[in-house]
Design a protein around this motif. Sequence first.
Motif, short mmCIF file in Angstrom:
data_model
loop_
_atom_site.label_atom_id
_atom_site.label_comp_id
_atom_site.label_asym_id
_atom_site.label_seq_id
_atom_site.Cartn_x
_atom_site.Cartn_y
_atom_site.Cartn_z
N GLU A 1 -67.55 -72.46 -69.69
CA GLU A 1 -66.79 -73.68 -69.42
C GLU A 1 -65.94 -74.09 -70.62
OE1 GLU A 1 -65.68 -77.15 -67.10
OE2 GLU A 1 -66.26 -75.08 -66.73
N VAL A 2 -66.49 -73.97 -71.82
CA VAL A 2 -65.72 -74.29 -73.03
C VAL A 2 -64.49 -73.39 -73.13
CG1 VAL A 2 -65.76 -74.24 -75.55
CG2 VAL A 2 -67.67 -75.24 -74.30
N ALA A 3 -64.67 -72.10 -72.84
CA ALA A 3 -63.53 -71.18 -72.86
C ALA A 3 -62.50 -71.58 -71.80
CB ALA A 3 -64.01 -69.75 -72.63
N ALA A 4 -62.97 -72.06 -70.65
CA ALA A 4 -62.04 -72.50 -69.61
C ALA A 4 -61.26 -73.73 -70.06
CB ALA A 4 -62.80 -72.79 -68.32
N TRP A 5 -61.90 -74.64 -70.80
CA TRP A 5 -61.19 -75.81 -71.33
C TRP A 5 -60.08 -75.40 -72.28
CZ3 TRP A 5 -66.24 -78.83 -72.85
CH2 TRP A 5 -66.84 -79.34 -71.69
N LEU A 6 -60.31 -74.32 -73.02
CA LEU A 6 -59.32 -73.86 -74.00
C LEU A 6 -58.23 -72.99 -73.37
CD1 LEU A 6 -61.78 -72.90 -76.91
CD2 LEU A 6 -60.40 -74.98 -76.68
N THR A 7 -58.36 -72.71 -72.08
CA THR A 7 -57.38 -71.88 -71.39
C THR A 7 -56.35 -72.78 -70.69
OG1 THR A 7 -59.02 -70.16 -70.99
CG2 THR A 7 -57.04 -70.11 -69.62
N PRO A 8 -55.07 -72.67 -71.01
CA PRO A 8 -54.06 -73.51 -70.35
C PRO A 8 -54.03 -73.25 -68.84
CG PRO A 8 -53.15 -72.41 -72.29
CD PRO A 8 -54.48 -71.79 -72.03
N GLY A 9 -53.86 -74.31 -68.08
CA GLY A 9 -53.84 -74.20 -66.63
C GLY A 9 -52.47 -73.91 -66.05
N SER A 10 -51.49 -73.64 -66.89
CA SER A 10 -50.13 -73.38 -66.42
C SER A 10 -49.89 -71.88 -66.32
CB SER A 10 -49.11 -74.00 -67.37
OG SER A 10 -49.27 -73.49 -68.69
N GLY A 11 -48.83 -71.50 -65.61
CA GLY A 11 -48.49 -70.10 -65.45
C GLY A 11 -49.21 -69.47 -64.28
N SER A 12 -48.96 -68.20 -64.06
CA SER A 12 -49.58 -67.49 -62.94
C SER A 12 -51.07 -67.32 -63.19
CB SER A 12 -48.92 -66.13 -62.77
OG SER A 12 -49.19 -65.31 -63.89
N ILE A 13 -51.80 -67.03 -62.12
CA ILE A 13 -53.24 -66.84 -62.26
C ILE A 13 -53.53 -65.61 -63.11
CG2 ILE A 13 -53.39 -65.50 -60.12
CD1 ILE A 13 -56.02 -67.95 -61.60
N GLN A 14 -52.68 -64.60 -63.05
CA GLN A 14 -52.88 -63.43 -63.90
C GLN A 14 -52.76 -63.80 -65.37
OE1 GLN A 14 -50.53 -59.91 -63.00
NE2 GLN A 14 -50.49 -59.30 -65.16
N HIS A 15 -51.77 -64.61 -65.70
CA HIS A 15 -51.60 -65.04 -67.09
C HIS A 15 -52.81 -65.86 -67.54
CE1 HIS A 15 -49.72 -66.52 -70.74
NE2 HIS A 15 -49.97 -67.76 -70.35
N GLN A 16 -53.30 -66.75 -66.68
CA GLN A 16 -54.45 -67.56 -67.04
C GLN A 16 -55.69 -66.69 -67.29
OE1 GLN A 16 -55.12 -71.07 -64.52
NE2 GLN A 16 -53.01 -70.91 -63.83
N GLU A 17 -55.88 -65.67 -66.45
CA GLU A 17 -57.03 -64.78 -66.63
C GLU A 17 -56.90 -63.98 -67.92
OE1 GLU A 17 -57.19 -62.50 -63.06
OE2 GLU A 17 -58.19 -64.08 -61.91
N GLN A 18 -55.69 -63.58 -68.26
CA GLN A 18 -55.49 -62.88 -69.53
C GLN A 18 -55.82 -63.78 -70.71
OE1 GLN A 18 -51.36 -61.82 -68.77
NE2 GLN A 18 -51.89 -59.64 -68.70
N VAL A 19 -55.36 -65.02 -70.65
CA VAL A 19 -55.64 -65.96 -71.74
C VAL A 19 -57.13 -66.27 -71.80
CG1 VAL A 19 -55.21 -68.29 -72.61
CG2 VAL A 19 -53.32 -66.95 -71.66
N TYR A 20 -57.75 -66.41 -70.63
CA TYR A 20 -59.19 -66.71 -70.58
C TYR A 20 -59.99 -65.58 -71.24
CZ TYR A 20 -63.73 -68.08 -68.63
OH TYR A 20 -65.04 -68.47 -68.47
N TRP A 21 -59.63 -64.33 -70.95
CA TRP A 21 -60.31 -63.22 -71.60
C TRP A 21 -60.08 -63.26 -73.11
CZ3 TRP A 21 -58.59 -59.06 -74.56
CH2 TRP A 21 -59.55 -58.09 -74.85
N MET A 22 -58.86 -63.54 -73.54
CA MET A 22 -58.56 -63.57 -74.96
C MET A 22 -59.32 -64.70 -75.66
SD MET A 22 -56.85 -61.81 -77.18
CE MET A 22 -55.58 -60.95 -76.23
N VAL A 23 -59.42 -65.86 -75.03
CA VAL A 23 -60.18 -66.97 -75.62
C VAL A 23 -61.65 -66.59 -75.75
CG1 VAL A 23 -60.98 -69.33 -75.22
CG2 VAL A 23 -58.58 -68.76 -74.87
N ASN A 24 -62.20 -66.02 -74.68
CA ASN A 24 -63.59 -65.59 -74.74
C ASN A 24 -63.79 -64.52 -75.81
OD1 ASN A 24 -65.63 -66.61 -72.52
ND2 ASN A 24 -63.61 -66.56 -71.55
N ALA A 25 -62.83 -63.59 -75.92
CA ALA A 25 -62.95 -62.55 -76.93
C ALA A 25 -62.98 -63.15 -78.34
CB ALA A 25 -61.79 -61.56 -76.80
#
Length: 503
Positions: free
Chosen positions: A133-157
Amino acid sequence: MPSAETTSTNPQQPEPEQVRPTREDEVAAAGSELIGGPIGRRALLGVSRWTPARVIALVMLGMFALGMVQKFPCYDGAWFYGASSQYTHACYSDIPHLYQGRGFADGLVPYFDKLSGDMDYLEYPVLTGVFMEVAAWLTPGSGSIQHQEQVYWMVNAGMLMICAAVIAVCVTRTHRRRPWDALLVALAPAFALTATINWDLFAVALTAAAMLMWSRGRAFAFGVLLGLATAAKLYPVLLLGPLFVLCWRAGRWREFGRAALGAVAAWLAVNLPVMMLAPEGWSKFYTFSQERGVDFGSFWLIISQHRDTPLDTNVVNTLATTLMILACLGVAALTLTAPRRPRFSQLAFLVVAAFILTNKVYSPQYVLWLIPLAALARPKWRDFLIWQACEVAYFLGIWLYLAYTTSGDKHQGLPEDGYQLVVAAHLLGTLYLCAVIVRDIWLPDRDVVRRSGEDDPTGGVLDGAKDAFVLGQAARPRRHRHAAHATEGPPAVDWGRAPESSL
């Protein structure tokens, strides 16, 4: 009362120097030729800012970054296009897929908000859910879902990279005389390959920190960290079992009680609020684990694939639990009858390995649970690399098998028979390391940590403690080697012997 951190076993002797792996390990010596050869006898150690902890942490970060690079074919598209491309590139990760699949993209609250897919609630322990959930908070909610998933993986990494650095530092400092053994963790190929598949590193980091606290004699802090680790992943609670038997043999009930109290208190502090406010969501992890059928990586799958009908899940649960109990009883018997009290890290590895070997599923990232324990239990490069080769084979094999099953008529990848071979390689590699550790326990002069006369440098209050309860061979006085042979082999030491009155 002085702590184990400030009290040496023999205060009349000077603090022993650090063990140099290139002088005692032939594989480490050969590998050091890549950076100029083994360290010399006159090298000045401890006078540079480049301490072992800093060097090993940097090596760990470098290897972690290489593991991220290995995932880039998926990051650029294989996670999103084509059913099997993420498997043929061996770069699969749960993290981007669960961003949307577990409701984080929609702002749902884990355990409280019901999901709309095949999983009605998040199937992870509470503290891992908080991490996600913390990683999700740090992931911007804008852009395509693919972009969000890429950012979410990068934040988690990035968050998992911090966990990797914590693991490196904790393992480095757990055994003060052998800090360079932590290079086994930092350079482990299976660590780099599996670090960002899932969120296991969070629990591994908490467990490594707990082991460090125990080695410094801080039983309650150990318990708190172990309780938090158990709130992130179930396996860390297994460490209380061998610790109980070790404290039984040494008569250290007070320290075990403090550790158990800290673990229970920390676990309840994390779980109790969710347990009371969202009981159905909180229990999903446990019900899912119970109801899950035979899955990848287990010997149960090999048996199932050779049957006409699948194995019943309830039967497998019962048999796996029975095998695990028998393995734990075997470890307890070994602990109480061994000629010297086993080291804590040795038993910790054996118990977690027993859980992995008997479990009905083995995901490739589960190897992360064992790597720090292996470095502390058996710091020998040859044995470690044999085991790692088996785990890398399994890592590649499972993705090629999934590529085969998802490629349709093309049949690109590894067929079922080939996959069973890599599962067997994983099982045999783990059993091999277990066997070597059991040999070290039964023949302590073969233990590379104890060859210099040390007892259990990672055992905290157990280090050098006298035995209070032993059975079998351990209860009989040991024969000393004949004087003519006293100089042959590693020295025989008396630490951990039962006092004469208890024999």
